[in-house]
Design a protein around this motif. Structure first.
Motif, short mmCIF file in Angstrom:
data_model
loop_
_atom_site.label_atom_id
_atom_site.label_comp_id
_atom_site.label_asym_id
_atom_site.label_seq_id
_atom_site.Cartn_x
_atom_site.Cartn_y
_atom_site.Cartn_z
N TYR A 31 73.16 -13.79 10.45
CA TYR A 31 73.70 -12.59 9.91
C TYR A 31 74.45 -11.86 11.10
N LYS A 32 75.62 -11.63 10.71
CA LYS A 32 76.72 -11.28 11.80
C LYS A 32 76.71 -9.77 12.33
N THR A 33 76.12 -9.07 11.35
CA THR A 33 76.13 -7.59 11.82
C THR A 33 74.71 -6.97 11.25
N PRO A 34 74.48 -5.76 11.80
CA PRO A 34 73.24 -5.13 11.33
C PRO A 34 73.17 -4.79 9.60
N GLU A 35 74.53 -4.62 9.43
CA GLU A 35 74.61 -4.27 7.95
C GLU A 35 74.51 -5.42 7.23
N ASP A 36 74.94 -6.54 7.72
CA ASP A 36 74.68 -7.79 6.76
C ASP A 36 73.15 -8.04 6.62
N VAL A 37 72.48 -7.96 7.77
CA VAL A 37 70.86 -8.11 7.56
C VAL A 37 70.30 -7.24 6.67
N ALA A 38 70.59 -6.00 6.96
CA ALA A 38 69.90 -4.96 6.06
C ALA A 38 70.24 -5.08 4.62
N ALA A 39 71.53 -5.85 4.13
CA ALA A 39 71.50 -6.17 2.85
C ALA A 39 70.94 -7.19 2.32
N ALA A 40 70.77 -8.07 3.33
CA ALA A 40 69.95 -9.56 2.91
C ALA A 40 68.53 -9.07 2.52
N PHE A 41 68.03 -8.01 3.45
CA PHE A 41 66.65 -7.65 3.34
C PHE A 41 66.29 -6.89 2.02
N VAL A 42 67.40 -5.98 1.53
CA VAL A 42 66.95 -5.27 0.37
C VAL A 42 67.20 -6.32 -0.76
N GLN A 43 68.23 -7.27 -0.70
CA GLN A 43 68.07 -8.19 -1.68
C GLN A 43 67.09 -8.89 -1.87
N ALA A 44 66.51 -9.26 -0.66
CA ALA A 44 65.18 -10.04 -0.79
C ALA A 44 64.02 -9.32 -1.33
N VAL A 45 63.86 -7.99 -0.97
CA VAL A 45 62.86 -7.31 -1.77
C VAL A 45 63.06 -7.24 -3.10
N ALA A 46 64.39 -7.03 -3.68
CA ALA A 46 64.72 -6.74 -4.86
C ALA A 46 64.28 -8.16 -5.65
N ASP A 47 64.64 -9.27 -5.04
CA ASP A 47 64.18 -10.49 -5.55
C ASP A 47 62.68 -10.71 -5.47
N ASN A 48 61.93 -10.13 -5.02
CA ASN A 48 60.54 -10.22 -4.75
C ASN A 48 60.36 -11.63 -3.95
N ASP A 49 61.04 -11.82 -2.88
CA ASP A 49 61.07 -13.09 -2.30
C ASP A 49 60.53 -13.06 -0.77
N ALA A 50 59.30 -13.16 -0.61
CA ALA A 50 58.55 -13.01 0.78
C ALA A 50 59.30 -13.75 1.81
N ASP A 51 59.70 -14.85 1.51
CA ASP A 51 60.34 -16.12 2.66
C ASP A 51 61.66 -15.29 3.02
N ASP A 52 62.58 -14.94 2.00
CA ASP A 52 63.72 -14.53 2.33
C ASP A 52 63.57 -13.04 3.14
N VAL A 53 62.55 -12.26 2.67
CA VAL A 53 62.48 -10.98 3.50
C VAL A 53 61.94 -11.37 5.06
N LEU A 54 61.01 -12.04 5.25
CA LEU A 54 60.72 -12.40 6.63
C LEU A 54 61.66 -13.15 7.22
N ASP A 55 62.54 -13.81 6.84
CA ASP A 55 63.80 -14.56 7.43
C ASP A 55 64.45 -13.36 8.13
N THR A 56 64.34 -12.17 7.51
CA THR A 56 65.65 -11.11 8.10
C THR A 56 65.04 -10.66 9.42
N PHE A 57 63.77 -10.74 9.57
CA PHE A 57 63.16 -10.32 10.65
C PHE A 57 63.36 -11.40 12.00
N GLY A 58 63.76 -12.55 11.63
CA GLY A 58 63.87 -13.42 12.83
C GLY A 58 62.76 -13.78 13.80
#
Length: 232
Positions: A31-58
């Motif tokens: 993720y190149k910007t804070p905005e990129d990772v915020a968008a990825a986090f919200v998308q992962a929550v919407a997709d109900n995907d725990a792995d993708d959610v945790l990936d955003t926490f690095g």
């Protein structure tokens, strides 16, 4: 003719392989910007995907960088007594640190999701430390993963206090304590089912990659860690 067709086939295969490598390289860029990772986090929550959610926490990246001696250097010896990660001087401790940080992230993610379905008065009156069993069960049952599929970000902006000297110093100390390159905060407006909510995220940077450092309510609200507040 057959030889020509074989060459064409090989060129097609080579093109597919090179394209796959290029895509993988892009994925590895993170993720190149804070905005990129915020968008990825919200998308992962919407997709109900725990792995993708945790990936955003690095978490893996943070564990690899963590140095307990730097934490103590910045925060003092008392830091060891407030449930910090362990020193990264053994494989066992590194793995324990990963679980420790996953647990921290999991709690804030749950509070974040639950707060979309709660009255904020409930969240402030019933903190994680004094909630009774009946209230906790009721809150857990209110969270609707299907409804969360509609979660989206309306805007991301620097927090009102981002430019203040105190907050800059706080972020600089946190970056030094956890051996990351930079820490920043953002206030975020979310939308869900036609309603608007405000919350916050803190981000850290390692190299050119950004990750979520933590979820918090708007600093102006002072609510439970990770909670969002309804905008009327």
């Amino acid at each position: 003719m057959q030889r020509k067709n074989r060459w064409i086939g090989l060129l097609i295969v080579l093109a597919v392989v090179l394209t796959s490598v290029a895509v993988s390289a892009d994925d590895d860029d993170g993720y190149k910007t804070p905005e990129d990772v915020a968008a990825a986090f919200v998308q992962a929550v919407a997709d109900n995907d725990a792995d993708d959610v945790l990936d955003t926490f690095g978490i893996e990246q943070r564990v690899a960088r963590f140095d307990l001696s730097k934490l103590v250097q910045v925060k003092g010896g008392y830091a060891i007594g407030i449930n910090p990660p362990a020193p990264n001087n053994s494989e066992m401790f590194r793995e324990l640190n990963e679980h420790y940080m996953q647990g921290q992230a999991a709690r804030s993610i749950y509070v974040f999701c639950a707060s979309f379905f709660a009255d904020m008065g409930e969240l402030t009156a019933q903190s994680a430390y004094d909630a009774d069993d009946a209230w906790a069960r009721e809150m857990g049952n209110r969270v609707n993963p299907v409804q969360l599929k509609g979660l989206a970000i309306e805007s991301v902006a620097e927090s009102a206090e981002q430019g203040s000297k105190n907050l800059r110093e706080e972020f600089a100390k946190r970056a030094a304590a956890y051996s990351v390159d930079e820490v920043v905060g953002r206030e975020i407006v979310y939308t869900l089912d036609g309603k608007r909510f405000r919350g916050g995220m803190q981000f850290f940077r390692i190299g050119e990659q950004w990750f979520i450092d933590g979820l918090w309510a708007s600093r102006r609200s002072g609510y439970e860690l990770g909670a969002v507040t309804r905008l009327w």
